[in-house]
Design an enzyme around this catalytic site. Structure first.
Site, PDB file in Angstrom:
ATOM      1  N   GLU A  51      -3.313   7.946  -4.171  1.00 24.92           N
ATOM      2  CA  GLU A  51      -3.812   7.102  -5.248  1.00 24.92           C
ATOM      3  C   GLU A  51      -5.218   7.541  -5.576  1.00 24.92           C
ATOM      4  O   GLU A  51      -6.001   7.706  -4.624  1.00 24.92           O
ATOM      5  CB  GLU A  51      -3.849   5.643  -4.777  1.00 24.92           C
ATOM      6  CG  GLU A  51      -3.089   4.712  -5.689  1.00 24.92           C
ATOM      7  CD  GLU A  51      -3.016   3.298  -5.153  1.00 24.92           C
ATOM      8  OE1 GLU A  51      -4.055   2.619  -5.196  1.00 24.92           O
ATOM      9  OE2 GLU A  51      -1.951   2.883  -4.698  1.00 24.92           O
ATOM     10  N   HIS A  74      -1.661   0.282  -9.532  1.00 24.43           N
ATOM     11  CA  HIS A  74      -2.353  -0.639  -8.617  1.00 24.43           C
ATOM     12  C   HIS A  74      -3.095  -1.741  -9.380  1.00 24.43           C
ATOM     13  O   HIS A  74      -4.327  -1.846  -9.332  1.00 24.43           O
ATOM     14  CB  HIS A  74      -3.323   0.120  -7.708  1.00 24.43           C
ATOM     15  CG  HIS A  74      -3.602  -0.631  -6.438  1.00 24.43           C
ATOM     16  ND1 HIS A  74      -3.875  -0.022  -5.245  1.00 24.43           N
ATOM     17  CD2 HIS A  74      -3.642  -1.974  -6.179  1.00 24.43           C
ATOM     18  CE1 HIS A  74      -4.082  -0.942  -4.308  1.00 24.43           C
ATOM     19  NE2 HIS A  74      -3.940  -2.142  -4.865  1.00 24.43           N
ATOM     20  N   ARG A  94       0.861  -1.189   0.000  1.00 21.32           N
ATOM     21  CA  ARG A  94       0.000   0.000   0.000  1.00 21.32           C
ATOM     22  C   ARG A  94       0.893   1.235   0.000  1.00 21.32           C
ATOM     23  O   ARG A  94       1.917   1.285   0.713  1.00 21.32           O
ATOM     24  CB  ARG A  94      -0.902   0.025   1.247  1.00 21.32           C
ATOM     25  CG  ARG A  94      -2.058  -0.971   1.216  1.00 21.32           C
ATOM     26  CD  ARG A  94      -3.101  -0.614   0.145  1.00 21.32           C
ATOM     27  NE  ARG A  94      -4.246  -1.514   0.119  1.00 21.32           N
ATOM     28  CZ  ARG A  94      -4.375  -2.584  -0.664  1.00 21.32           C
ATOM     29  NH1 ARG A  94      -3.422  -2.911  -1.514  1.00 21.32           N
ATOM     30  NH2 ARG A  94      -5.484  -3.313  -0.630  1.00 21.32           N
TER      31      ARG A  94
END
Ligand SMILES: NC(=O)c1ccc[n+]([C@@H]2O[C@H](COP(=O)([O-])OP(=O)(O)OC[C@H]3O[C@@H](n4cnc5c(N)ncnc54)[C@H](OP(=O)(O)O)[C@@H]3O)[C@@H](O)[C@H]2O)c1
Length: 293
Positions: free
Chosen positions: A237, A256, A209
């Site tokens: 993000e 991602h 993450r």
């Protein structure tokens, strides 16, 4: 969703922004079965009176394959070679040698010139040694890498160091892989000091993450030519247009996608189905990350 719904079990959309639009319309939810491994947005949304399970294991293969690919692509300078291919100029081959000199700090004249690096024999430090970390280690085994492992708690066979020893291990690694959940403890775990402890030209791989790494410090280390990085996740993000990370040297970035493959959804749904059956039978759950209080 344009109406309220009374349900016991919620399988949220894998994309949190879409799931968060649905949540306010749900009533009576007692169990959340996430199709993802990372569930960091769910406890704060549903509160402590709901049990939460993740799709433990469903992302192992896809995320581990991304990690190994990202390491090899970086060592083999694929981003540079793709750029060379698109330019159509064979003579740019020598740029790989200059890149190697810059990232390694080794400017001795080498003959033949270095075009690519080897993974075999390198030291890999894995931060997080859970389901995906173990799968990455299994896939790296044929490369005879030396493995250093870190988790919350120490253990043996294989040797896993406690996270308190992270700083002493960072200078020993050629490649640092982050594959741990985002929690209050792991947020910002890799900052200026930790990046400064990494070897010249070492590769930071973040498949976990984004907020586990302090973005400003990473941008600084990349721009200074200190380290290389391969990121599937960023903070923030989505990474906004014009963000400094987009222009950093020695960075391979994917948006991602590491856990996503055609095999993922059937696997994650099967995991959720197993958990639902256990819940209905009153049996212990396998993947609970929060038990309702
Ligand atoms: N990029 C993607 O598309 C993608 C896909 C899937 C998953 N992920 C991310 O990968 C994470 C890991 O997944 P997993 O299935 O391997 O999880 P897991 O099986 O729960 O393993 C997590 C590992 O991280 C360790 N850990 C937890 N907190 C830590 C801390 N503060 N410092 C050091 N180590 C810590 C745990 O230590 P202990 O063993 O001591 O408990 C464990 O070894 C997920 O939470 C998710 O965020 C990303």
């Amino acid at each position: 969703m344009d109406h309220d719904a009374e349900i016991d079990v919620w399988i949220p959309d894998p994309y949190p922004t879409r799931a968060l639009r649905v949540w306010p319309r749900l009533r009576g939810v007692r169990l959340v079965l996430s199709l993802m491994a990372g569930t960091e947005w769910i406890p704060g949304t549903v509160g402590p009176h709901v049990t939460i399970c993740n799709a433990h294991g469903a992302h192992n293969v896809s995320t581990a394959e991304w990690t190994v690919s990202a390491i090899l692509a970086t060592l083999k300078s694929f981003p540079l070679y793709l750029d060379i291919q698109r330019s159509g100029l064979w003579k740019r081959r020598s740029e790989a040698t200059k890149l190697y000199e810059r990232v390694s700090g080794d400017t001795r004249p080498l003959y033949p010139p270095v075009m690519l690096e080897e993974l075999t024999g390198k030291t890999v430090l894995m931060v997080g040694h859970g389901a995906i970390g173990k799968e990455i280690e299994r896939m790296l085994a044929p490369f005879n890498v030396e493995m250093l492992r870190v988790a919350r708690s120490a253990r043996t066979e294989p040797l896993v160091h406690p996270v308190g020893e992270l700083d002493s291990l960072l200078p020993k690694a050629d490649i640092v892989v982050l594959i741990l959940p985002l929690t209050p403890d792991s947020r910002g775990l890799i900052g200026r000091r930790q990046l400064g402890l990494m070897r010249q030209g070492a590769i930071l791989v973040n498949a976990a993450r984004g907020p586990i790494v302090q973005t400003d410090a990473l941008v600084e280390a990349l721009n200074a030519g200190r380290i290389r990085a391969a990121l599937d996740v960023t903070d923030p993000e989505p990474l906004p247009d014009g963000h400094p990370l987009w222009r950093c040297p020695n960075l391979l970035l994917t948006p991602h996608v590491a856990g996503s493959s055609p095999q993922f959804a059937p696997r994650a749904l099967k995991t959720a189905e197993g958990e639902l059956r256990r819940y209905m039978a009153g049996e212990p759950l396998h993947n609970a990350v929060q038990l309702a209080i």
